[in-house]
Design an enzyme around this catalytic site. Structure first.
Site, mmCIF file in Angstrom:
data_model
loop_
_atom_site.group_PDB
_atom_site.id
_atom_site.type_symbol
_atom_site.label_atom_id
_atom_site.label_comp_id
_atom_site.label_asym_id
_atom_site.label_seq_id
_atom_site.Cartn_x
_atom_site.Cartn_y
_atom_site.Cartn_z
ATOM 1 N N LYS A 45 -5.729 3.211 3.333
ATOM 2 C CA LYS A 45 -4.553 3.008 3.768
ATOM 3 C C LYS A 45 -3.873 2.307 2.856
ATOM 4 O O LYS A 45 -4.407 1.510 2.042
ATOM 5 C CB LYS A 45 -4.537 2.227 5.312
ATOM 6 C CG LYS A 45 -3.129 2.109 5.953
ATOM 7 C CD LYS A 45 -3.363 3.359 6.934
ATOM 8 C CE LYS A 45 -1.825 3.627 7.554
ATOM 9 N NZ LYS A 45 -1.656 4.612 8.613
ATOM 10 N N ASP A 101 3.472 7.050 7.492
ATOM 11 C CA ASP A 101 3.081 6.169 8.454
ATOM 12 C C ASP A 101 4.403 5.532 8.899
ATOM 13 O O ASP A 101 5.622 6.440 8.260
ATOM 14 C CB ASP A 101 2.235 5.204 8.121
ATOM 15 C CG ASP A 101 1.622 4.484 9.501
ATOM 16 O OD1 ASP A 101 0.782 4.986 10.131
ATOM 17 O OD2 ASP A 101 2.086 3.308 9.542
#
Ligand code: NDP
Length: 448
Positions: free
Chosen positions: A128, A168
């Protein structure tokens, strides 16, 4: 040392090594709390220190992102990429652009991603990244200059067989486009280094829809275990971004009625339901005009609750689709008291531990994020496969694969919960099923 002491020691090490990173502590604790019975059954995991290794990212990258705003002022943000675990495949996971981004949020998201990607059954490791940049109120040109600067550094760490980021919060089609362009320019390579790309330059059909659709497919599987469907169900949804929008689209197709949407300023309550026409207004408002959800209430003359979340609205099913810790103990209590018995998490870790505890204790149909929202990354995996083959699959092909993957994710969680004597506890099922595959791959690959 007993199993509980082993797990406690790992957790204490995480607290000590990652001070102040509360979201990361929370995500680790939730997973570790599920693993006692697995560790008991598999002493080889303890001998190989799998738990100690799995909570430590393989690589942590932090960098300066300088860019110039429209007034000519120099701005400096902080960029990150956490390459958490590559036992199952190249690192894969989104990029978040939001002012709250810091190491603790991205580590929690990267850690969750490892288990989520394992559940998809596709060959993807977990990672991430992101930045404390706030796209809100910035011009397209400012966003482009920022994205170009961000990718100028990130490009040396990623690659189609190394690390493939996606979107995201705050990173949608526009930002992916600017970052892809900059990667291509620097490296002189047209390769699938990001997913969520535009359709005519390597993107996959259904990728924008995938997280929301997948979350609904997962909830549908949960309902099937009680012989029920979505027909006539009243649903609340939080957020109004990518995940919220396509959750509503799929729920409408399946005969449910969605009565709420929100953003960080407040919630709209539309008791007549957000039908396809109203949803088209939301998509234009949020994706093109980049406005606030209050404008929905003004346009359709419905209630707007400033500063409130949707969880006080009576519903059968709730779909938290905004951000972490957006359902607290009081919200959970209210939802349950109002008869809500399905919670399917589109956002990552939207329920606080105290809220999740109540859902599990009441034995409602509770789909935890790492399982329920796995459809997004699964379809990113399908985008990678299409890029490698240099082919594009049809909408129907991708949607069918997404559905099959969500059915399989649910089955793995359900079966693991049964096997370990916690029937119906999909939190435990998801953590165990996700963990075992990664742990076995780590054993196979030796001490790396
Ligand atoms: P978007 O940026 O498209 O939308 C985010 C939405 O959540 C916006 O409505 C935003 O409101 C709201 N929001 C964000 N932060 C807060 C906050 N602190 N308080 C209240 N509302 C907030 O993001 P996505 O829809 O892509 O992501 C939503 C969630 O789903 C995240 O948790 C993400 O990690 C998760 N997720 C996303 C996937 C994807 O494929 N996109 C895949 C798997 C999970 P505002 O405009 O006011 O900021």
């Amino acid at each position: 040392m007993g199993v509980n002491a082993i797990i406690q020691a790992v957790y204490e090490q995480v607290l000590q090594r990652n001070p102040g990173e509360t979201e990361f502590h929370q995500a680790v604790k939730e997973v570790l709390d599920s693993l006692g019975p697995v560790i008991e059954k598999h002493p080889e995991y303890v001998d190989a220190k799998i738990l100690d290794r799995i909570v430590e990212p393989e690589r942590q990258i932090m960098f300066r992102v300088p860019w110039q705003d429209d007034k000519g002022n120099v701005q400096v943000n902080r960029g990150f990429r956490f390459e958490f675990n590559s036992a199952l495949g190249p690192y894969k996971g989104g990029l978040r652009f939001h002012p709250t981004v810091y190491a603790g949020i991205l580590k929690f998201l990267g850690f969750e991603q490892v288990f989520k990607n394992s559940l998809t059954t596709l060959p993807m490791g977990g990672g991430k990244g992101g930045c404390d940049f706030d796209p809100k109120g910035k011009s397209d040109n400012e966003v482009m200059r920022f994205c170009q600067s961000f990718m100028t550094e990130l490009c040396r760490h990623i690659g189609p067989d190394t690390d493939v980021p996606a979107g995201d919060i705050g990173v949608g089609g526009r930002e992916i486009g600017f970052m892809f362009g900059q990667y291509k320019r620097i490296r002189n390579e047209f390769t699938g280094i990001l997913t969520g790309k535009g359709l005519n330059w390597g993107g996959s059909l259904i990728r924008p829809e995938a997280t929301g659709y997948g979350c609904v497919y997962y909830a549908e599987e949960m309902l099937k275990t009680r012989g029920e469907s979505f027909d006539g169900k009243v649903c609340t949804v939080s957020g109004s971004g990518n995940v919220a929008q396509y959750t509503i689209e799929k729920l409408n197709q399946l005969g449910a009625k969605c009565v709420s949407l929100s953003d960080s300023n407040g919630t709209v309550h539309d008791p007549n339901g957000i039908d396809a026409e109203k949803l088209a207004f939301v998509m234009e408002l949020k994706n093109v005009k980049r406005g606030r959800i209050k404008e929905y209430a003004d346009k359709f003359k419905v209630d707007y609750m400033e500063g409130k979340r949707p969880w006080g609205i009576k519903c059968h099913c709730a779909f938290p689709s905004a951000t972490q810790n957006e359902v607290d103990a009081d919200d959970a209590k209210t939802l349950l008291a109002n008869g809500c018995y399905v919670v399917s998490e589109g956002a990552n870790m939207p329920s606080t531990p105290e809220a999740a505890e109540q859902f599990i204790a009441q034995k409602i149909l509770y789909g935890p994020a790492k399982a329920a929202n796995a459809g997004g990354v699964a379809t990113s995996g399908l985008e990678m496969s299409q890029n490698s083959q240099r082919l594009s699959w049809t909408r129907e092909q991708v949607d069918e694969q997404l559905q099959n993957i969500m059915i399989s994710v649910h089955k793995q969680c359900f079966d693991a919960a049964e096997e370990y004597g916690q029937s119906g506890n999909l939190v435990m099922g998801a953590n165990i099923a996700g963990f075992v595959k990664v742990a076995d791959a780590m054993l196979d690959q030796g001490l790396v």
